[in-house]
Design a protein around this motif. Structure first.
Motif, PDB file in Angstrom:
ATOM      1  N   ARG A  14     -46.072  91.498  58.818  1.00 43.09           N
ATOM      2  CA  ARG A  14     -45.510  90.464  59.700  1.00 43.09           C
ATOM      3  C   ARG A  14     -46.136  89.100  59.395  1.00 43.09           C
ATOM      4  NH1 ARG A  14     -44.223  90.301  66.099  1.00 43.09           N
ATOM      5  NH2 ARG A  14     -43.489  88.168  66.071  1.00 43.09           N
ATOM      6  N   THR A  15     -47.427  89.097  59.152  1.00 44.50           N
ATOM      7  CA  THR A  15     -48.100  87.852  58.791  1.00 44.50           C
ATOM      8  C   THR A  15     -47.483  87.270  57.521  1.00 44.50           C
ATOM      9  OG1 THR A  15     -50.148  88.606  59.830  1.00 44.50           O
ATOM     10  CG2 THR A  15     -50.344  86.833  58.215  1.00 44.50           C
ATOM     11  N   ALA A  16     -47.193  88.145  56.557  1.00 37.93           N
ATOM     12  CA  ALA A  16     -46.576  87.693  55.304  1.00 37.93           C
ATOM     13  C   ALA A  16     -45.177  87.134  55.571  1.00 37.93           C
ATOM     14  CB  ALA A  16     -46.517  88.848  54.310  1.00 37.93           C
ATOM     15  N   ARG A  17     -44.414  87.800  56.425  1.00 41.04           N
ATOM     16  CA  ARG A  17     -43.072  87.293  56.744  1.00 41.04           C
ATOM     17  C   ARG A  17     -43.162  85.925  57.410  1.00 41.04           C
ATOM     18  NH1 ARG A  17     -39.889  87.407  61.283  1.00 41.04           N
ATOM     19  NH2 ARG A  17     -41.060  89.070  62.285  1.00 41.04           N
ATOM     20  N   ASN A  18     -44.105  85.788  58.340  1.00 38.32           N
ATOM     21  CA  ASN A  18     -44.261  84.504  59.026  1.00 38.32           C
ATOM     22  C   ASN A  18     -44.629  83.392  58.041  1.00 38.32           C
ATOM     23  OD1 ASN A  18     -43.594  85.621  61.492  1.00 38.32           O
ATOM     24  ND2 ASN A  18     -45.715  85.962  62.094  1.00 38.32           N
ATOM     25  N   LEU A  22     -41.911  79.352  55.396  1.00 37.19           N
ATOM     26  CA  LEU A  22     -42.037  78.058  54.727  1.00 37.19           C
ATOM     27  C   LEU A  22     -41.096  77.947  53.523  1.00 37.19           C
ATOM     28  CD1 LEU A  22     -45.936  77.726  54.734  1.00 37.19           C
ATOM     29  CD2 LEU A  22     -44.309  76.533  56.220  1.00 37.19           C
ATOM     30  N   PHE A  23     -40.723  79.090  52.947  1.00 32.95           N
ATOM     31  CA  PHE A  23     -39.888  79.101  51.751  1.00 32.95           C
ATOM     32  C   PHE A  23     -38.448  79.508  52.041  1.00 32.95           C
ATOM     33  CE2 PHE A  23     -44.258  80.134  50.664  1.00 32.95           C
ATOM     34  CZ  PHE A  23     -44.558  79.104  49.790  1.00 32.95           C
ATOM     35  N   THR A  24     -38.270  80.368  53.051  1.00 37.08           N
ATOM     36  CA  THR A  24     -36.944  80.911  53.350  1.00 37.08           C
ATOM     37  C   THR A  24     -36.764  80.966  54.858  1.00 37.08           C
ATOM     38  OG1 THR A  24     -37.161  82.291  51.379  1.00 37.08           O
ATOM     39  CG2 THR A  24     -35.405  82.862  52.899  1.00 37.08           C
ATOM     40  N   HIS A  25     -35.895  80.131  55.400  1.00 31.69           N
ATOM     41  CA  HIS A  25     -35.748  80.049  56.859  1.00 31.69           C
ATOM     42  C   HIS A  25     -35.192  81.333  57.473  1.00 31.69           C
ATOM     43  CE1 HIS A  25     -31.621  78.911  55.785  1.00 31.69           C
ATOM     44  NE2 HIS A  25     -31.287  79.286  57.004  1.00 31.69           N
ATOM     45  N   GLU A  26     -34.521  82.176  56.688  1.00 27.30           N
ATOM     46  CA  GLU A  26     -33.982  83.438  57.215  1.00 27.30           C
ATOM     47  C   GLU A  26     -35.086  84.390  57.678  1.00 27.30           C
ATOM     48  OE1 GLU A  26     -33.016  82.140  54.295  1.00 27.30           O
ATOM     49  OE2 GLU A  26     -30.835  82.171  54.167  1.00 27.30           O
ATOM     50  N   LEU A  27     -36.320  84.129  57.277  1.00 20.96           N
ATOM     51  CA  LEU A  27     -37.427  85.026  57.622  1.00 20.96           C
ATOM     52  C   LEU A  27     -37.988  84.764  59.014  1.00 20.96           C
ATOM     53  CD1 LEU A  27     -39.333  84.982  54.213  1.00 20.96           C
ATOM     54  CD2 LEU A  27     -37.776  86.732  55.080  1.00 20.96           C
ATOM     55  N   LYS A  28     -37.469  83.755  59.707  1.00 24.42           N
ATOM     56  CA  LYS A  28     -38.061  83.450  61.016  1.00 24.42           C
ATOM     57  C   LYS A  28     -37.792  84.521  62.064  1.00 24.42           C
ATOM     58  CE  LYS A  28     -34.517  80.193  62.453  1.00 24.42           C
ATOM     59  NZ  LYS A  28     -34.264  78.811  62.833  1.00 24.42           N
ATOM     60  N   ASN A  29     -36.826  85.399  61.800  1.00 30.33           N
ATOM     61  CA  ASN A  29     -36.625  86.532  62.716  1.00 30.33           C
ATOM     62  C   ASN A  29     -36.414  87.810  61.903  1.00 30.33           C
ATOM     63  OD1 ASN A  29     -33.750  86.790  62.084  1.00 30.33           O
ATOM     64  ND2 ASN A  29     -33.473  84.956  63.343  1.00 30.33           N
ATOM     65  N   GLN A  30     -36.589  88.930  62.574  1.00 30.39           N
ATOM     66  CA  GLN A  30     -36.483  90.217  61.890  1.00 30.39           C
ATOM     67  C   GLN A  30     -35.078  90.493  61.380  1.00 30.39           C
ATOM     68  OE1 GLN A  30     -38.075  93.046  64.702  1.00 30.39           O
ATOM     69  NE2 GLN A  30     -40.143  92.850  63.861  1.00 30.39           N
ATOM     70  N   GLU A  31     -34.075  90.009  62.080  1.00 30.87           N
ATOM     71  CA  GLU A  31     -32.703  90.247  61.640  1.00 30.87           C
ATOM     72  C   GLU A  31     -32.455  89.630  60.266  1.00 30.87           C
ATOM     73  OE1 GLU A  31     -33.469  89.032  64.721  1.00 30.87           O
ATOM     74  OE2 GLU A  31     -32.931  90.777  65.931  1.00 30.87           O
ATOM     75  N   GLY A  32     -32.840  88.365  60.129  1.00 34.69           N
ATOM     76  CA  GLY A  32     -32.657  87.681  58.848  1.00 34.69           C
ATOM     77  C   GLY A  32     -33.488  88.310  57.743  1.00 34.69           C
ATOM     78  N   ALA A  33     -34.726  88.666  58.081  1.00 37.14           N
ATOM     79  CA  ALA A  33     -35.606  89.271  57.086  1.00 37.14           C
ATOM     80  C   ALA A  33     -35.080  90.632  56.649  1.00 37.14           C
ATOM     81  CB  ALA A  33     -37.020  89.407  57.649  1.00 37.14           C
ATOM     82  N   ARG A  61     -39.876  94.089  47.410  1.00 37.75           N
ATOM     83  CA  ARG A  61     -38.924  93.087  47.902  1.00 37.75           C
ATOM     84  C   ARG A  61     -39.608  92.101  48.857  1.00 37.75           C
ATOM     85  NH1 ARG A  61     -35.152  97.561  47.890  1.00 37.75           N
ATOM     86  NH2 ARG A  61     -35.432  97.851  50.126  1.00 37.75           N
ATOM     87  N   MET A  62     -40.485  92.614  49.726  1.00 39.33           N
ATOM     88  CA  MET A  62     -41.207  91.722  50.640  1.00 39.33           C
ATOM     89  C   MET A  62     -42.034  90.714  49.849  1.00 39.33           C
ATOM     90  SD  MET A  62     -42.732  94.214  53.569  1.00 39.33           S
ATOM     91  CE  MET A  62     -41.697  95.261  54.547  1.00 39.33           C
ATOM     92  N   ALA A  63     -42.778  91.207  48.870  1.00 39.05           N
ATOM     93  CA  ALA A  63     -43.616  90.317  48.065  1.00 39.05           C
ATOM     94  C   ALA A  63     -42.777  89.223  47.415  1.00 39.05           C
ATOM     95  CB  ALA A  63     -44.380  91.119  47.011  1.00 39.05           C
ATOM     96  N   ASP A  64     -41.599  89.590  46.944  1.00 40.21           N
ATOM     97  CA  ASP A  64     -40.713  88.619  46.303  1.00 40.21           C
ATOM     98  C   ASP A  64     -40.089  87.663  47.319  1.00 40.21           C
ATOM     99  OD1 ASP A  64     -39.106  87.471  44.175  1.00 40.21           O
ATOM    100  OD2 ASP A  64     -37.429  88.572  45.063  1.00 40.21           O
ATOM    101  N   LYS A  65     -39.453  88.187  48.340  1.00 37.98           N
ATOM    102  CA  LYS A  65     -38.724  87.354  49.305  1.00 37.98           C
ATOM    103  C   LYS A  65     -39.660  86.504  50.166  1.00 37.98           C
ATOM    104  CE  LYS A  65     -34.731  89.092  48.137  1.00 37.98           C
ATOM    105  NZ  LYS A  65     -33.839  88.361  47.286  1.00 37.98           N
ATOM    106  N   TYR A  66     -40.838  87.038  50.484  1.00 41.92           N
ATOM    107  CA  TYR A  66     -41.789  86.305  51.322  1.00 41.92           C
ATOM    108  C   TYR A  66     -42.672  85.368  50.499  1.00 41.92           C
ATOM    109  CZ  TYR A  66     -40.993  90.083  54.824  1.00 41.92           C
ATOM    110  OH  TYR A  66     -40.471  90.996  55.713  1.00 41.92           O
ATOM    111  N   ASN A  67     -42.590  85.460  49.165  1.00 39.21           N
ATOM    112  CA  ASN A  67     -43.483  84.741  48.254  1.00 39.21           C
ATOM    113  C   ASN A  67     -44.945  85.071  48.550  1.00 39.21           C
ATOM    114  OD1 ASN A  67     -44.073  83.078  46.059  1.00 39.21           O
ATOM    115  ND2 ASN A  67     -44.386  81.300  47.373  1.00 39.21           N
ATOM    116  N   THR A  68     -45.206  86.363  48.708  1.00 35.71           N
ATOM    117  CA  THR A  68     -46.564  86.849  48.963  1.00 35.71           C
ATOM    118  C   THR A  68     -46.879  87.996  48.005  1.00 35.71           C
ATOM    119  OG1 THR A  68     -45.702  88.296  50.695  1.00 35.71           O
ATOM    120  CG2 THR A  68     -46.665  86.196  51.412  1.00 35.71           C
ATOM    121  N   PRO A  69     -47.100  87.682  46.725  1.00 37.50           N
ATOM    122  CA  PRO A  69     -47.398  88.749  45.766  1.00 37.50           C
ATOM    123  C   PRO A  69     -48.676  89.519  46.103  1.00 37.50           C
ATOM    124  CG  PRO A  69     -47.733  86.582  44.772  1.00 37.50           C
ATOM    125  CD  PRO A  69     -47.085  86.371  46.107  1.00 37.50           C
ATOM    126  N   GLU A  70     -49.520  88.954  46.952  1.00 41.77           N
ATOM    127  CA  GLU A  70     -50.737  89.661  47.351  1.00 41.77           C
ATOM    128  C   GLU A  70     -50.446  90.935  48.126  1.00 41.77           C
ATOM    129  OE1 GLU A  70     -50.326  86.109  50.263  1.00 41.77           O
ATOM    130  OE2 GLU A  70     -49.928  86.521  48.165  1.00 41.77           O
TER     131      GLU A  70
END
Length: 159
Positions: A14-18, A22-33, A61-70
């Motif tokens: 969830r922290t990664a999605r939040n 900054l990169f993808t506005h669709e991630l601001k809610n679970q539906e979009g994510a 997919r999370m690492a890619d879409k959230y831009n969090t390769p960590e």
């Protein structure tokens, strides 16, 4: 695998999605994510609550879409196969650069230690020196992975 809750209702996913907002506005809610990740919203909610573990392909997919390769390193360290991987985290360039310079500063001495080992019969008497060499090489490995993570995170989309 252990549940990964960091505080009530929030974990590393969830922290990664939040952060990804900054990169993808669709991630601001679970539906979009969930739509971006191609999973059900309820599954994403359960992952973010620490009730279930994500599948490897979901973490990719999370690492890619959230831009969090960590997330890849985090996920792999929680399974028996990857548990011995070095822990790496996303750091600003200044910290990665300083860690790299410190690791490389010791490289010449480490190189000399390795060369000197070639003249010896390797055995238990050399264990202390061998472990010192190993630890120095591991520090170079770790900073290399952190540098790679920095590049993947900050240069995503560059040609």
């Amino acid at each position: 695998m252990p549940k990964m809750r960091t505080k009530q209702g929030e974990n590393v996913y969830r922290t990664a999605r939040n952060a990804g907002v900054l990169f993808t506005h669709e991630l601001k809610n679970q539906e979009g994510a969930a739509e971006l990740l191609e999973i059900e919203r309820t599954r994403l909610a359960r992952i973010e609550l620490g009730q279930i573990q994500p599948r490897p392909e979901e973490v990719l997919r999370m690492a890619d879409k959230y831009n969090t390769p960590e997330l890849l390193n985090y996920y792999c360290r929680s399974c028996p196969i990857g548990k011995d991987l070095p822990f790496i985290e996303a750091l600003p360039f200044e910290k990665v650069a300083l860690k790299a310079l410190a690791a490389l500063h010791r490289a010449d001495e480490t190189k000399s230690m390795i060369i000197n080992m070639g003249d010896l019969d390797i055995g238990c008497a050399n264990k202390k020196d061998l472990l010192k060499i190993l630890n120095r090489l591991k520090s170079i490995e770790k900073v290399t992975l952190e540098f790679e993570l920095f590049i993947r995170k900050n240069l995503k989309g560059c040609e």
